[in-house]
Design a protein around this motif. Structure first.
Motif, mmCIF file in Angstrom:
data_model
loop_
_atom_site.group_PDB
_atom_site.id
_atom_site.type_symbol
_atom_site.label_atom_id
_atom_site.label_comp_id
_atom_site.label_asym_id
_atom_site.label_seq_id
_atom_site.Cartn_x
_atom_site.Cartn_y
_atom_site.Cartn_z
ATOM 1 N N MET A 1 36.446 35.679 135.263
ATOM 2 C CA MET A 1 36.529 34.822 134.080
ATOM 3 C C MET A 1 36.914 35.654 132.868
ATOM 4 O O MET A 1 36.505 36.807 132.738
ATOM 5 C CB MET A 1 35.179 34.130 133.825
ATOM 6 N N LYS A 2 37.691 35.047 131.989
ATOM 7 C CA LYS A 2 38.081 35.701 130.746
ATOM 8 C C LYS A 2 37.808 34.756 129.586
ATOM 9 O O LYS A 2 38.222 33.597 129.596
ATOM 10 C CB LYS A 2 39.558 36.093 130.774
ATOM 11 N N LEU A 3 37.103 35.258 128.575
ATOM 12 C CA LEU A 3 36.734 34.468 127.411
ATOM 13 C C LEU A 3 37.517 34.945 126.200
ATOM 14 O O LEU A 3 37.533 36.134 125.891
ATOM 15 C CB LEU A 3 35.230 34.608 127.144
ATOM 16 N N THR A 4 38.165 34.004 125.494
ATOM 17 C CA THR A 4 38.840 34.305 124.237
ATOM 18 C C THR A 4 38.175 33.517 123.120
ATOM 19 O O THR A 4 37.985 32.303 123.235
ATOM 20 C CB THR A 4 40.329 33.940 124.303
ATOM 21 N N ILE A 5 37.827 34.209 122.049
ATOM 22 C CA ILE A 5 37.188 33.566 120.909
ATOM 23 C C ILE A 5 38.276 32.947 120.041
ATOM 24 O O ILE A 5 39.065 33.664 119.409
ATOM 25 C CB ILE A 5 36.366 34.585 120.082
ATOM 26 N N LEU A 6 38.325 31.635 120.008
ATOM 27 C CA LEU A 6 39.321 30.942 119.198
ATOM 28 C C LEU A 6 38.762 30.478 117.864
ATOM 29 O O LEU A 6 39.528 30.148 116.953
ATOM 30 C CB LEU A 6 39.889 29.744 119.958
ATOM 31 N N GLY A 7 37.444 30.441 117.741
ATOM 32 C CA GLY A 7 36.820 30.044 116.489
ATOM 33 C C GLY A 7 35.361 30.439 116.491
ATOM 34 O O GLY A 7 34.600 29.992 117.342
ATOM 35 N N SER A 8 34.967 31.289 115.537
ATOM 36 C CA SER A 8 33.605 31.816 115.503
ATOM 37 C C SER A 8 32.887 31.494 114.208
ATOM 38 O O SER A 8 31.862 32.089 113.888
ATOM 39 C CB SER A 8 33.649 33.339 115.684
ATOM 40 N N GLY A 9 33.434 30.531 113.451
ATOM 41 C CA GLY A 9 32.885 30.231 112.146
ATOM 42 C C GLY A 9 32.089 28.944 112.089
ATOM 43 O O GLY A 9 31.540 28.476 113.089
ATOM 44 N N ARG A 17 37.442 33.302 109.797
ATOM 45 C CA ARG A 17 36.934 32.638 110.996
ATOM 46 C C ARG A 17 37.333 31.161 111.016
ATOM 47 O O ARG A 17 37.072 30.428 110.056
ATOM 48 C CB ARG A 17 35.409 32.726 111.064
ATOM 49 N N ALA A 18 37.950 30.722 112.104
ATOM 50 C CA ALA A 18 38.138 29.297 112.344
ATOM 51 C C ALA A 18 36.797 28.676 112.720
ATOM 52 O O ALA A 18 35.829 29.384 113.012
ATOM 53 C CB ALA A 18 39.150 29.080 113.462
ATOM 54 N N SER A 19 36.730 27.364 112.684
ATOM 55 C CA SER A 19 35.540 26.688 113.188
ATOM 56 C C SER A 19 35.471 26.866 114.709
ATOM 57 O O SER A 19 36.267 27.576 115.301
ATOM 58 C CB SER A 19 35.549 25.214 112.791
ATOM 59 N N THR A 20 34.549 26.169 115.352
ATOM 60 C CA THR A 20 34.145 26.523 116.704
ATOM 61 C C THR A 20 35.184 26.213 117.779
ATOM 62 O O THR A 20 35.712 25.104 117.853
ATOM 63 C CB THR A 20 32.841 25.781 117.053
ATOM 64 N N GLY A 21 35.428 27.203 118.654
ATOM 65 C CA GLY A 21 36.264 27.004 119.833
ATOM 66 C C GLY A 21 36.279 28.240 120.715
ATOM 67 O O GLY A 21 36.418 29.363 120.210
ATOM 68 N N TYR A 22 36.151 28.034 122.025
ATOM 69 C CA TYR A 22 36.098 29.148 122.980
ATOM 70 C C TYR A 22 36.916 28.777 124.212
ATOM 71 O O TYR A 22 36.753 27.697 124.784
ATOM 72 C CB TYR A 22 34.648 29.463 123.377
ATOM 73 N N LEU A 23 37.783 29.685 124.629
ATOM 74 C CA LEU A 23 38.656 29.461 125.777
ATOM 75 C C LEU A 23 38.180 30.310 126.948
ATOM 76 O O LEU A 23 38.102 31.536 126.838
ATOM 77 C CB LEU A 23 40.093 29.817 125.427
ATOM 78 N N LEU A 24 37.887 29.652 128.066
ATOM 79 C CA LEU A 24 37.467 30.336 129.277
ATOM 80 C C LEU A 24 38.539 30.121 130.342
ATOM 81 O O LEU A 24 38.867 28.985 130.677
ATOM 82 C CB LEU A 24 36.122 29.796 129.768
ATOM 83 N N LEU A 277 39.712 35.734 118.057
ATOM 84 C CA LEU A 277 40.763 36.294 118.899
ATOM 85 C C LEU A 277 40.303 37.491 119.746
ATOM 86 O O LEU A 277 41.124 38.078 120.446
ATOM 87 C CB LEU A 277 42.009 36.653 118.100
ATOM 88 N N GLU A 278 39.028 37.819 119.726
ATOM 89 C CA GLU A 278 38.529 38.821 120.653
ATOM 90 C C GLU A 278 38.544 38.250 122.077
ATOM 91 O O GLU A 278 38.420 37.052 122.287
ATOM 92 C CB GLU A 278 37.110 39.254 120.288
ATOM 93 N N VAL A 279 38.668 39.150 123.054
ATOM 94 C CA VAL A 279 38.724 38.772 124.470
ATOM 95 C C VAL A 279 37.650 39.536 125.223
ATOM 96 O O VAL A 279 37.482 40.749 125.025
ATOM 97 C CB VAL A 279 40.116 39.056 125.062
ATOM 98 N N TYR A 280 36.949 38.838 126.107
ATOM 99 C CA TYR A 280 35.885 39.438 126.898
ATOM 100 C C TYR A 280 36.079 39.094 128.374
ATOM 101 O O TYR A 280 36.354 37.938 128.727
ATOM 102 C CB TYR A 280 34.515 38.917 126.455
ATOM 103 N N ALA A 281 35.931 40.086 129.226
ATOM 104 C CA ALA A 281 35.955 39.870 130.674
ATOM 105 C C ALA A 281 34.537 39.622 131.159
ATOM 106 O O ALA A 281 33.585 40.273 130.721
ATOM 107 C CB ALA A 281 36.535 41.084 131.383
#
Length: 282
Positions: A1-9, A17-24, A277-281
């Motif tokens: 799985m790979k997680l990209t932070i699309l919104g952390s605000g 920071r954009a408002s909330t959104g996370y891509l898995l 826009l950070e990415v986590y494995a």
């Protein structure tokens, strides 16, 4: 799985920071959790197209978690994507109809794009066919505790305290190939969330206030501090903890130092504050 932070605000307008959104991402599936303001632009900045999204899950229906929903659906439709699969609490079906229905707020635009000859010819030149159907997301209204099985992954959910009784509020876990990702949504600490996040390889938890903030008791009750989040994650044997949903005033050097110190004191694994826009494995 790979997680990209699309919104952390938060709901606050904020360039960082954009408002909330996370891509898995799991195999060919691109699963979006929430779609707040600015998430659409960060999706494009991350190198994806709106039509790449295969699943969208809403934790709840505060606008900072779904303001870019209409933009995502419309743009994916304009790229010729199949109907987006959407899961969320009521009244997401009615909201979708009010956006994209025959009498919806976007109906003048959709009439123009599907019925005027110049727009029809632009669509045909791009490979489309006539008559052109309107956007029609595949919406499933759900209650906390629902489960979805995907291609090599399973999503589970639980209720979390946040904005009841205005609407249901949920947290999600996704398990794939022996790894577990948990997203708290906007959540106070509670037994159901503690159970859902147990043994998570990565937990991303909202953090709307710092211990050094002075807040009304009504806010404090459902908005845990970094220390409280860290203690709950440690008790649940979470392996990695990330906090998110940062407000503008929390992004000071003092705010980061306070949050990171509490995470380090009360959580033994890797922990930190996410950035867009950070990415986590996983």
């Amino acid at each position: 799985m790979k997680l990209t932070i699309l919104g952390s605000g938060s709901p606050e307008a904020y360039a960082r920071r954009a408002s909330t959104g996370y891509l898995l991402e799991i195999g060919d599936d691109k699963i979006l959790f929430d779609c707040g303001g600015g998430v659409f632009d960060n999706l494009v900045r991350s190198g994806r197209l709106p039509s790449d999204i295969t699943h969208l899950f809403f934790t709840h229906l505060h606008t900072d978690h779904m303001m870019d929903y209409a933009r995502l659906v419309h743009a994916a439709w304009d790229e010729g994507a199949p109907p987006l699969k959407v899961w969320g609490p009521a009244p997401i079906a009615r909201q979708t109809e009010l956006l994209f229905g025959r009498d919806g707020v976007l109906s003048p635009d959709l009439i123009a794009r599907t019925e005027l000859a110049p727009s029809q010819q632009v669509w045909v030149a791009r490979g489309g066919s006539l008559p052109r159907a309107w956007p029609a997301p595949d919406v499933t209204e759900v209650k906390p505790g629902f489960t979805v099985e995907g291609d090599g992954w399973v999503l589970n959910s639980c209720e979390v305290p946040h904005a009841q009784p205005a609407f249901d509020c949920m947290a999600f876990s996704v398990v794939s190939r022996g790894k577990k990702f948990v997203y708290s949504g906007d959540a106070g600490i509670c037994p159901k969330l503690s159970a859902l996040q147990r043994d998570a390889d990565l937990l991303i938890h909202w953090c709307y206030r710092l211990s050094i903030d002075s807040v009304h008791p009504a806010i404090a009750e459902f908005s845990p501090t970094p220390a409280e989040i860290a203690k709950a994650a440690q008790a649940a044997r979470v392996k990695r903890l990330l906090i998110t949903h940062f407000r503008i005033h929390m992004d000071s050097a003092e705010g980061h130092a306070s949050a990171n110190a509490e995470l380090a004191e009360h959580f033994k694994g890797p922990a930190g504050i996410v950035e867009d826009l950070e990415v986590y494995a996983i």
